[in-house]
Enzyme design. Sequence first.
Site, PDB file in Angstrom:
ATOM      1  N   CYS A 162       0.905  -1.311   0.134  1.00 13.18           N
ATOM      2  CA  CYS A 162      -0.101   0.176  -0.655  1.00 13.18           C
ATOM      3  C   CYS A 162       0.839   1.028  -0.567  1.00 13.18           C
ATOM      4  CB  CYS A 162      -0.924   0.200   1.493  1.00 13.18           C
ATOM      5  SG  CYS A 162      -0.391   0.009   3.218  1.00 13.18           S
TER       6      CYS A 162
HETATM    7  C1  RB5 Z   1      -4.380   5.523   0.542  1.00 18.30           C
HETATM    8  O1  RB5 Z   1      -3.854   7.047   0.323  1.00 18.30           O
HETATM    9  C2  RB5 Z   1      -3.099   5.314   2.216  1.00 18.30           C
HETATM   10  O2  RB5 Z   1      -3.374   5.400   3.082  1.00 18.30           O
HETATM   11  C3  RB5 Z   1      -2.957   3.640   2.200  1.00 18.30           C
HETATM   12  O3  RB5 Z   1      -2.136   2.889   0.902  1.00 18.30           O
HETATM   13  C4  RB5 Z   1      -2.013   3.108   3.028  1.00 18.30           C
HETATM   14  O4  RB5 Z   1      -0.806   3.423   2.792  1.00 18.30           O
HETATM   15  C5  RB5 Z   1      -2.441   2.787   3.915  1.00 18.30           C
HETATM   16  O5  RB5 Z   1      -1.646   2.306   5.436  1.00 18.30           O
END
Ligand code: RB5
Length: 152
Positions: free
Chosen positions: A66
Amino acid sequence: MLIGIATDHGGFDLKEPVLKALRNSGHEVRDFGAFDLNPEDDYPDFVIPLAKAIASGKVERGIAICGSGVGASVAANKVSGIRSALIHESYSAHQGVEDDNMNLLCLGGRVIAFEAAWEIIKIYLTAHYVAKERFERRLAKVAAIECKEQIK
Ligand code: RB5
């Protein structure tokens, strides 16, 4: 090795080069998405299916990406049988497998470039759990707190 990969929009750009490098290295890869870049998507929608596939033995190990790697790790660890961590350095990439039997590596697509991520992934995938008595004892204590409320 059969490897599962999942990203949200924050990890989307890193997925393609990682996927390609895994396949070029001879691994079979199952892609749990995201399949399009959608800034509104949510990491649990991709990470939880991957985590369930690992927990049920459908894939051997996973990589979840993420933006920071934090959300992916938080979500994945809610699934019983998942031992997931956010790792951006080499020591923990092998020690997490050797001592803690880590089965899902999380990365931050907005934190780490492909080259560094790939080094970590290679170390993670070549490491093996060492079933020493003390590691088994600790993991048994962790497993004991996995309760009914968790996703199975
Ligand atoms: C997305 O914007 C972001 O919040 C997600 O990808 C991640 O980093 C969450 O931990």
